[in-house]
Design a protein around this motif. Structure first.
Motif, PDB file in Angstrom:
ATOM      1  N   UNK A 116       0.794  -1.230   0.000  1.00 41.42           N
ATOM      2  CA  UNK A 116       0.000   0.000   0.000  1.00 41.42           C
ATOM      3  C   UNK A 116       0.826   1.281   0.000  1.00 41.42           C
ATOM      4  N   UNK A 117       2.109   1.201   0.326  1.00 46.26           N
ATOM      5  CA  UNK A 117       2.953   2.398   0.400  1.00 46.26           C
ATOM      6  C   UNK A 117       4.218   2.209  -0.417  1.00 46.26           C
ATOM      7  N   UNK A 118       4.620   3.261  -1.099  1.00 39.35           N
ATOM      8  CA  UNK A 118       5.834   3.187  -1.913  1.00 39.35           C
ATOM      9  C   UNK A 118       7.087   3.150  -1.046  1.00 39.35           C
ATOM     10  N   UNK A 119       7.147   4.003  -0.024  1.00 42.92           N
ATOM     11  CA  UNK A 119       8.300   4.069   0.884  1.00 42.92           C
ATOM     12  C   UNK A 119       7.815   4.078   2.336  1.00 42.92           C
ATOM     13  N   UNK A 120       7.446   2.917   2.855  1.00 40.62           N
ATOM     14  CA  UNK A 120       6.962   2.875   4.237  1.00 40.62           C
ATOM     15  C   UNK A 120       8.093   3.122   5.243  1.00 40.62           C
ATOM     16  N   UNK A 121       7.691   3.457   6.451  1.00 38.60           N
ATOM     17  CA  UNK A 121       8.673   3.715   7.509  1.00 38.60           C
ATOM     18  C   UNK A 121       8.435   2.776   8.678  1.00 38.60           C
ATOM     19  N   UNK A 122       9.481   2.615   9.483  1.00 33.93           N
ATOM     20  CA  UNK A 122       9.359   1.771  10.667  1.00 33.93           C
ATOM     21  C   UNK A 122      10.216   2.351  11.781  1.00 33.93           C
ATOM     22  N   UNK A 123       9.942   1.852  12.974  1.00 25.30           N
ATOM     23  CA  UNK A 123      10.756   2.165  14.146  1.00 25.30           C
ATOM     24  C   UNK A 123      10.695   0.959  15.072  1.00 25.30           C
ATOM     25  N   UNK A 124      11.643   0.909  15.990  1.00 25.48           N
ATOM     26  CA  UNK A 124      11.697  -0.175  16.975  1.00 25.48           C
ATOM     27  C   UNK A 124      11.721   0.460  18.351  1.00 25.48           C
ATOM     28  N   UNK A 125      10.906  -0.070  19.242  1.00 24.62           N
ATOM     29  CA  UNK A 125      10.886   0.364  20.633  1.00 24.62           C
ATOM     30  C   UNK A 125      11.146  -0.866  21.497  1.00 24.62           C
ATOM     31  N   UNK A 126      12.088  -0.749  22.409  1.00 24.73           N
ATOM     32  CA  UNK A 126      12.417  -1.864  23.294  1.00 24.73           C
ATOM     33  C   UNK A 126      12.488  -1.371  24.727  1.00 24.73           C
ATOM     34  N   UNK A 127      12.162  -2.259  25.625  1.00 22.67           N
ATOM     35  CA  UNK A 127      12.380  -1.979  27.045  1.00 22.67           C
ATOM     36  C   UNK A 127      12.731  -3.290  27.729  1.00 22.67           C
ATOM     37  N   UNK A 128      13.410  -3.146  28.849  1.00 18.66           N
ATOM     38  CA  UNK A 128      13.886  -4.331  29.566  1.00 18.66           C
ATOM     39  C   UNK A 128      13.426  -4.275  31.010  1.00 18.66           C
ATOM     40  N   UNK A 129      12.650  -5.242  31.429  1.00 14.37           N
ATOM     41  CA  UNK A 129      12.387  -5.373  32.860  1.00 14.37           C
ATOM     42  C   UNK A 129      13.518  -6.186  33.495  1.00 14.37           C
ATOM     43  N   UNK A 130      14.242  -6.918  32.655  1.00 17.50           N
ATOM     44  CA  UNK A 130      15.409  -7.674  33.103  1.00 17.50           C
ATOM     45  C   UNK A 130      16.656  -6.811  32.876  1.00 17.50           C
TER      46      UNK A 130
END
Length: 87
Positions: free
Chosen positions: A22-36
């Motif tokens: 559906x998109x010519x140039x889609x974007x992404x991101x990553x979110x992480x967290x650690x309880x450990x």
């Protein structure tokens, strides 16, 4: 970290295929967290490892962009104690 990468690899294909349709140039991101807090990598390092993997898996045509504010796809990763991570 290898198990997290396997989970991302397995789960991301269908999501990225839909967005690329559906998109010519889609974007992404990553979110992480650690309880450990004993996990070897900090949250930012986990985010970078996952982002590099996503780029390698889904960006062969260089259409995928990183957008930390308004991404089309956000990958969440939470690292928990006892070797568990939710992606």
């Amino acid at each position: 970290m290898e198990e997290i990468k396997k989970s991302v690899t397995k789960a991301s294909k269908s999501v990225f295929d839909k967005v690329f349709a559906t998109k010519k140039s889609p974007s992404f991101r990553v979110r992480a967290r650690r309880s450990d807090k004993e996990f070897l990598l900090c949250s930012k390092e986990v985010e970078l490892e996952i982002a590099e993997l996503v780029d390698k898996l889904h960006n062969s045509e260089k259409r995928l962009k990183v957008d930390l504010e308004h991404a089309d796809i956000t990958i969440f990763c939470e690292v928990r104690k006892i070797g568990r991570a939710h992606v």
